[in-house]
Design a protein around this motif. Sequence first.
Motif, PDB file in Angstrom:
ATOM      1  N   THR A  13       0.841  -1.188   0.000  1.00 45.02           N
ATOM      2  CA  THR A  13       0.000   0.000   0.000  1.00 45.02           C
ATOM      3  C   THR A  13       0.880   1.243   0.000  1.00 45.02           C
ATOM      4  O   THR A  13       2.015   1.217   0.476  1.00 45.02           O
ATOM      5  N   GLY A  14       0.336   2.322  -0.543  1.00 47.57           N
ATOM      6  CA  GLY A  14       1.037   3.600  -0.497  1.00 47.57           C
ATOM      7  C   GLY A  14       1.471   4.093  -1.861  1.00 47.57           C
ATOM      8  O   GLY A  14       1.492   3.357  -2.857  1.00 47.57           O
ATOM      9  N   TRP A  15       1.800   5.352  -1.893  1.00 45.39           N
ATOM     10  CA  TRP A  15       2.190   6.031  -3.137  1.00 45.39           C
ATOM     11  C   TRP A  15       3.401   5.323  -3.749  1.00 45.39           C
ATOM     12  O   TRP A  15       4.419   5.130  -3.103  1.00 45.39           O
ATOM     13  N   ALA A  17       3.412   2.147  -4.848  1.00 49.08           N
ATOM     14  CA  ALA A  17       3.433   0.708  -4.540  1.00 49.08           C
ATOM     15  C   ALA A  17       3.501  -0.166  -5.781  1.00 49.08           C
ATOM     16  O   ALA A  17       3.931  -1.326  -5.711  1.00 49.08           O
ATOM     17  N   LEU A  18       3.110   0.370  -6.940  1.00 51.14           N
ATOM     18  CA  LEU A  18       3.118  -0.412  -8.175  1.00 51.14           C
ATOM     19  C   LEU A  18       4.510  -0.933  -8.526  1.00 51.14           C
ATOM     20  O   LEU A  18       4.648  -1.926  -9.236  1.00 51.14           O
ATOM     21  N   LYS A  19       5.553  -0.304  -8.026  1.00 54.39           N
ATOM     22  CA  LYS A  19       6.925  -0.712  -8.345  1.00 54.39           C
ATOM     23  C   LYS A  19       7.225  -2.148  -7.889  1.00 54.39           C
ATOM     24  O   LYS A  19       8.203  -2.756  -8.336  1.00 54.39           O
ATOM     25  N   HIS A  20       6.388  -2.697  -7.026  1.00 53.33           N
ATOM     26  CA  HIS A  20       6.627  -4.043  -6.507  1.00 53.33           C
ATOM     27  C   HIS A  20       6.012  -5.134  -7.388  1.00 53.33           C
ATOM     28  O   HIS A  20       6.174  -6.322  -7.092  1.00 53.33           O
ATOM     29  N   LEU A  21       5.341  -4.745  -8.472  1.00 52.76           N
ATOM     30  CA  LEU A  21       4.612  -5.724  -9.278  1.00 52.76           C
ATOM     31  C   LEU A  21       5.513  -6.813  -9.853  1.00 52.76           C
ATOM     32  O   LEU A  21       5.241  -8.006  -9.694  1.00 52.76           O
ATOM     33  N   ALA A 170      -7.373 -12.780  -3.520  1.00 59.87           N
ATOM     34  CA  ALA A 170      -6.172 -12.652  -4.354  1.00 59.87           C
ATOM     35  C   ALA A 170      -4.920 -13.074  -3.584  1.00 59.87           C
ATOM     36  O   ALA A 170      -4.898 -13.076  -2.355  1.00 59.87           O
ATOM     37  N   ASP A 171      -3.888 -13.402  -4.324  1.00 59.65           N
ATOM     38  CA  ASP A 171      -2.599 -13.703  -3.701  1.00 59.65           C
ATOM     39  C   ASP A 171      -1.883 -12.428  -3.286  1.00 59.65           C
ATOM     40  O   ASP A 171      -1.197 -12.400  -2.261  1.00 59.65           O
ATOM     41  N   VAL A 172      -2.028 -11.384  -4.096  1.00 62.31           N
ATOM     42  CA  VAL A 172      -1.350 -10.112  -3.830  1.00 62.31           C
ATOM     43  C   VAL A 172      -2.302  -8.970  -4.176  1.00 62.31           C
ATOM     44  O   VAL A 172      -3.000  -9.019  -5.193  1.00 62.31           O
ATOM     45  N   ALA A 173      -2.333  -7.937  -3.347  1.00 67.77           N
ATOM     46  CA  ALA A 173      -3.031  -6.691  -3.656  1.00 67.77           C
ATOM     47  C   ALA A 173      -2.011  -5.566  -3.659  1.00 67.77           C
ATOM     48  O   ALA A 173      -1.165  -5.485  -2.759  1.00 67.77           O
ATOM     49  N   ILE A 174      -2.071  -4.716  -4.674  1.00 74.66           N
ATOM     50  CA  ILE A 174      -1.197  -3.544  -4.757  1.00 74.66           C
ATOM     51  C   ILE A 174      -2.092  -2.308  -4.784  1.00 74.66           C
ATOM     52  O   ILE A 174      -2.800  -2.062  -5.763  1.00 74.66           O
ATOM     53  N   VAL A 175      -2.091  -1.576  -3.693  1.00 80.77           N
ATOM     54  CA  VAL A 175      -2.980  -0.416  -3.536  1.00 80.77           C
ATOM     55  C   VAL A 175      -2.131   0.843  -3.618  1.00 80.77           C
ATOM     56  O   VAL A 175      -1.502   1.267  -2.649  1.00 80.77           O
ATOM     57  N   ASP A 176      -2.102   1.435  -4.803  1.00 84.72           N
ATOM     58  CA  ASP A 176      -1.254   2.598  -5.076  1.00 84.72           C
ATOM     59  C   ASP A 176      -2.144   3.804  -5.362  1.00 84.72           C
ATOM     60  O   ASP A 176      -2.737   3.892  -6.444  1.00 84.72           O
ATOM     61  N   PRO A 177      -2.281   4.737  -4.420  1.00 82.32           N
ATOM     62  CA  PRO A 177      -3.176   5.882  -4.633  1.00 82.32           C
ATOM     63  C   PRO A 177      -2.785   6.750  -5.827  1.00 82.32           C
ATOM     64  O   PRO A 177      -3.624   7.483  -6.350  1.00 82.32           O
ATOM     65  N   GLU A 178      -1.546   6.664  -6.276  1.00 87.91           N
ATOM     66  CA  GLU A 178      -1.141   7.434  -7.452  1.00 87.91           C
ATOM     67  C   GLU A 178      -1.970   7.055  -8.672  1.00 87.91           C
ATOM     68  O   GLU A 178      -2.215   7.883  -9.560  1.00 87.91           O
ATOM     69  N   LEU A 179      -2.430   5.805  -8.730  1.00 88.04           N
ATOM     70  CA  LEU A 179      -3.217   5.341  -9.874  1.00 88.04           C
ATOM     71  C   LEU A 179      -4.632   5.906  -9.871  1.00 88.04           C
ATOM     72  O   LEU A 179      -5.351   5.776 -10.862  1.00 88.04           O
ATOM     73  N   THR A 180      -5.053   6.527  -8.771  1.00 91.58           N
ATOM     74  CA  THR A 180      -6.416   7.059  -8.680  1.00 91.58           C
ATOM     75  C   THR A 180      -6.508   8.534  -9.071  1.00 91.58           C
ATOM     76  O   THR A 180      -7.612   9.081  -9.129  1.00 91.58           O
ATOM     77  N   ILE A 181      -5.384   9.168  -9.332  1.00 91.39           N
ATOM     78  CA  ILE A 181      -5.366  10.606  -9.631  1.00 91.39           C
ATOM     79  C   ILE A 181      -6.266  10.966 -10.819  1.00 91.39           C
ATOM     80  O   ILE A 181      -6.925  12.002 -10.834  1.00 91.39           O
ATOM     81  N   SER A 182      -6.314  10.082 -11.813  1.00 92.98           N
ATOM     82  CA  SER A 182      -7.053  10.398 -13.037  1.00 92.98           C
ATOM     83  C   SER A 182      -8.537  10.046 -12.962  1.00 92.98           C
ATOM     84  O   SER A 182      -9.273  10.244 -13.930  1.00 92.98           O
ATOM     85  N   GLN A 238      -2.867  14.084  -0.549  1.00 95.13           N
ATOM     86  CA  GLN A 238      -3.286  13.595   0.765  1.00 95.13           C
ATOM     87  C   GLN A 238      -4.690  13.015   0.716  1.00 95.13           C
ATOM     88  O   GLN A 238      -4.965  11.962   1.299  1.00 95.13           O
ATOM     89  N   ALA A 239      -5.590  13.700   0.016  1.00 97.16           N
ATOM     90  CA  ALA A 239      -6.968  13.207  -0.069  1.00 97.16           C
ATOM     91  C   ALA A 239      -7.021  11.878  -0.800  1.00 97.16           C
ATOM     92  O   ALA A 239      -7.719  10.942  -0.376  1.00 97.16           O
ATOM     93  N   ARG A 240      -6.283  11.776  -1.907  1.00105.75           N
ATOM     94  CA  ARG A 240      -6.263  10.514  -2.660  1.00105.75           C
ATOM     95  C   ARG A 240      -5.653   9.386  -1.832  1.00105.75           C
ATOM     96  O   ARG A 240      -6.120   8.238  -1.863  1.00105.75           O
ATOM     97  N   THR A 241      -4.617   9.685  -1.078  1.00107.56           N
ATOM     98  CA  THR A 241      -3.983   8.674  -0.238  1.00107.56           C
ATOM     99  C   THR A 241      -4.927   8.213   0.861  1.00107.56           C
ATOM    100  O   THR A 241      -5.086   7.007   1.106  1.00107.56           O
ATOM    101  N   ASP A 242      -5.580   9.162   1.532  1.00106.99           N
ATOM    102  CA  ASP A 242      -6.519   8.812   2.591  1.00106.99           C
ATOM    103  C   ASP A 242      -7.684   7.992   2.045  1.00106.99           C
ATOM    104  O   ASP A 242      -8.149   7.039   2.691  1.00106.99           O
ATOM    105  N   MET A 243      -8.172   8.339   0.853  1.00111.86           N
ATOM    106  CA  MET A 243      -9.263   7.575   0.260  1.00111.86           C
ATOM    107  C   MET A 243      -8.827   6.149  -0.066  1.00111.86           C
ATOM    108  O   MET A 243      -9.587   5.189   0.153  1.00111.86           O
TER     109      MET A 243
END
Length: 392
Positions: A13-15, A17-21, A170-182, A238-243
Amino acid sequence: MAEKITFTPFSYTGWGALKHLVEEVRKFNVQRILLVTDPFLEGIGIVKRVTEPLEQAGFTVDIYKDVVPEPPLSVGEKLVAYARQSQSELVIGLGGGSALDLAKLAGIITVHEGNVEDYLNLTGSKKITKKGLPTILIPTTSGTGSEVTNISVLSLETTKDVVTHDYLVADVAIVDPELTISVPAKVTAATGVDALTHAVEAYVSKNASVVSDALALQAIRLISQSIRTAVQDGTNVQARTDMSYGSYLAGIAFFNAGVAGVHALAYPLGGQFHIAHGDSNAVLLPYVMGYIRSSCEKRMKDIYNAMGFSSNQLSQQQASYKCVDELKRLIEDVGIPSTLQGFNITADALESLTTDAVKQTRILARSPMPLLQQDIFTIYEAALNGVVVEKS
């Protein structure tokens, strides 16, 4: 009595996080990957952010884009057939709840006999008996919590049904708030209230526990105090991360405690009128909570406090009334219609909605107040007219 608490899947989780894919995919010793996503994400470049590092690492990625909101059973059947034919070894779901739910279906039904229809909760005749393909889920909205749950929702002719089993986790979840910006404001609002509903219903659920309570209350804090900003300014980090965190925690909370009346009544709105699931939950939330208020006054006072208000000078009853008012105000503030009439639904639809909602016995069983057919009709009528009513 011991309680089962589930925290799977393994999550990042976190801004950023996609780098771990790539490192996670490598752990499964596979070559051919099925990516389930939707055309919109490809058009704005998010799909490339997933496929390019995988292809550079030597993996073969098949992109499946025939994903639609509130996916009907036929879409699930088509995807499973494709996954079987393509001989996929791992499934990645990228997108909102529809893409993630379909990815879970592809991962599990592909290794079982028969069709998706055979495994539906209300009408299916077959049982899930074994683990499916490895599955990695990457949400691009803050709402459904599908990345951490064991259910996949499908639309039927007039309502919805689910495929559910712990093997769908799922085996893995990747929750990256950066992907929600758009994510557009309208979708941010609907998915955000969906997540809030998960947390609220988990907190008042008959199956709530000390652990799910803590998760649900923190989700309510994060979502209720950031959703307006996220809708008004989608670039607010901050809002996107909190959401994102709020949606993730709400997902784990309702995975363990379950949802209830709001979701049971929302399913027919999606099935009969094709209203987005988040909007369906949003328009019903204050009316269901207002109707059952007397059965969970203390917990609604807690929700009111978690939303950032002080109840020090209020009784439980007073705070519970104010909680309902604030839920209704929040929905109006983020631009979602606050009545069924706002979705062009008329009084002549209430009987058919009630008939379908009362069939959702698995969900209704978790309500702190039993909701029978007449109760459900009364709630729909209240939501139609925009007037919160209580059980008499």
